[in-house]
Scaffold this motif. Sequence first.
Motif, PDB file in Angstrom:
ATOM      1  N   LEU A 102      46.142  40.677  29.829  1.00  0.00           N
ATOM      2  CA  LEU A 102      46.831  41.550  30.785  1.00  0.00           C
ATOM      3  C   LEU A 102      45.936  42.725  31.192  1.00  0.00           C
ATOM      4  N   LEU A 103      45.214  43.252  30.210  1.00  0.00           N
ATOM      5  CA  LEU A 103      44.308  44.377  30.479  1.00  0.00           C
ATOM      6  C   LEU A 103      43.249  43.977  31.513  1.00  0.00           C
ATOM      7  N   LEU A 104      42.741  42.736  31.384  1.00  0.00           N
ATOM      8  CA  LEU A 104      41.732  42.244  32.326  1.00  0.00           C
ATOM      9  C   LEU A 104      42.325  42.140  33.740  1.00  0.00           C
ATOM     10  N   ILE A 105      43.550  41.626  33.832  1.00  0.00           N
ATOM     11  CA  ILE A 105      44.201  41.518  35.143  1.00  0.00           C
ATOM     12  C   ILE A 105      44.380  42.917  35.749  1.00  0.00           C
ATOM     13  N   VAL A 106      44.884  43.861  34.901  1.00  0.00           N
ATOM     14  CA  VAL A 106      45.105  45.232  35.377  1.00  0.00           C
ATOM     15  C   VAL A 106      43.791  45.851  35.866  1.00  0.00           C
ATOM     16  N   ALA A 107      42.709  45.608  35.097  1.00  0.00           N
ATOM     17  CA  ALA A 107      41.405  46.156  35.485  1.00  0.00           C
ATOM     18  C   ALA A 107      40.958  45.565  36.820  1.00  0.00           C
ATOM     19  N   ALA A 108      41.168  44.246  36.992  1.00  0.00           N
ATOM     20  CA  ALA A 108      40.768  43.596  38.247  1.00  0.00           C
ATOM     21  C   ALA A 108      41.566  44.160  39.426  1.00  0.00           C
ATOM     22  N   LEU A 109      42.861  44.363  39.214  1.00  0.00           N
ATOM     23  CA  LEU A 109      43.699  44.921  40.285  1.00  0.00           C
ATOM     24  C   LEU A 109      43.260  46.346  40.614  1.00  0.00           C
ATOM     25  N   ALA A 110      42.992  47.128  39.555  1.00  0.00           N
ATOM     26  CA  ALA A 110      42.590  48.523  39.756  1.00  0.00           C
ATOM     27  C   ALA A 110      41.282  48.584  40.546  1.00  0.00           C
ATOM     28  N   TRP A 111      40.397  47.618  40.280  1.00  0.00           N
ATOM     29  CA  TRP A 111      39.109  47.542  40.955  1.00  0.00           C
ATOM     30  C   TRP A 111      39.301  47.382  42.473  1.00  0.00           C
ATOM     31  N   HIS A 112      40.345  46.612  42.857  1.00  0.00           N
ATOM     32  CA  HIS A 112      40.577  46.344  44.281  1.00  0.00           C
ATOM     33  C   HIS A 112      41.485  47.372  44.941  1.00  0.00           C
ATOM     34  N   ALA A 113      42.050  48.258  44.148  1.00  0.00           N
ATOM     35  CA  ALA A 113      42.996  49.235  44.707  1.00  0.00           C
ATOM     36  C   ALA A 113      42.245  50.261  45.561  1.00  0.00           C
ATOM     37  N   PRO A 114      42.926  50.819  46.583  1.00  0.00           N
ATOM     38  CA  PRO A 114      42.288  51.868  47.383  1.00  0.00           C
ATOM     39  C   PRO A 114      42.048  53.108  46.533  1.00  0.00           C
ATOM     40  N   SER A 115      41.166  53.982  46.984  1.00  0.00           N
ATOM     41  CA  SER A 115      40.841  55.174  46.205  1.00  0.00           C
ATOM     42  C   SER A 115      42.077  56.057  45.970  1.00  0.00           C
TER      43      SER A 115
END
Length: 223
Positions: free
Chosen positions: A193-206
């Motif tokens: 789950l942490l990996l998914i969250v990190a991937a999503l955060a990476w694509h999130a706008p600033s």
Amino acid sequence: MANFNTHLSVAALGGGLVALSGHALGVMDLDAAFTAWLLTTLGGLLPDIDSKSSKVVTWLFTALALITVLLLFEAVRTWPLWQQAMILSAAFVSVAYGAKQVFSRFTAHRGIFHSLLAGALFALLQVLGAYYILALEAVAAWWQGAAVFIGFTIHLLLDEIYSVDLTNIRIKRSFGTALKLWDYRRPLNSIFLLLIVAALAWHAPSPQGFWGQLQSVWQLVQS
Ligand SMILES: [Zn+2]
């Protein structure tokens, strides 16, 4: 544990507070405040998607099944009608019932979905959806994510409060199973789950603009 109606009313109340203060502090217009109210309420219902008897999980998978049918419809439009009917109803049933069964089998109640990490997952999904699909500005998208996260946290807190038996000040065994950072008992699930969250955060706008507003709100509240 708090039941569905308790979660719904407390989250709706919390959402009202979020919307009122967001509007009063000038960070949300009326539309945004109304959306924040809805999203906080929704966030307050989300953690129980891991409960087999949850209404939320039924709604969620019914909605997913409808979306699948709509997407599939484009692809099979030119097919004969009886074939369309067959494939679309098969798709609906397999998502609404099949996928739901699989999901329920792999999620323990009060497991990973009752954690702040799962809250971050849903908050980020909202931020990304609002930014990329609804084409909102980054700040507005982050406020929507924040509303989901606040509702989610309200749910976890409420579950914990309900595990303290106030009549004879005794703590039930469920104490500590709701409000947690991640699922301590299943570290692999948590890392995934942490990996998914990190991937999503990476694509999130600033989040810069959102942080700025959050800081000025904080200063207003303190003064
Ligand atoms: Zn719960």
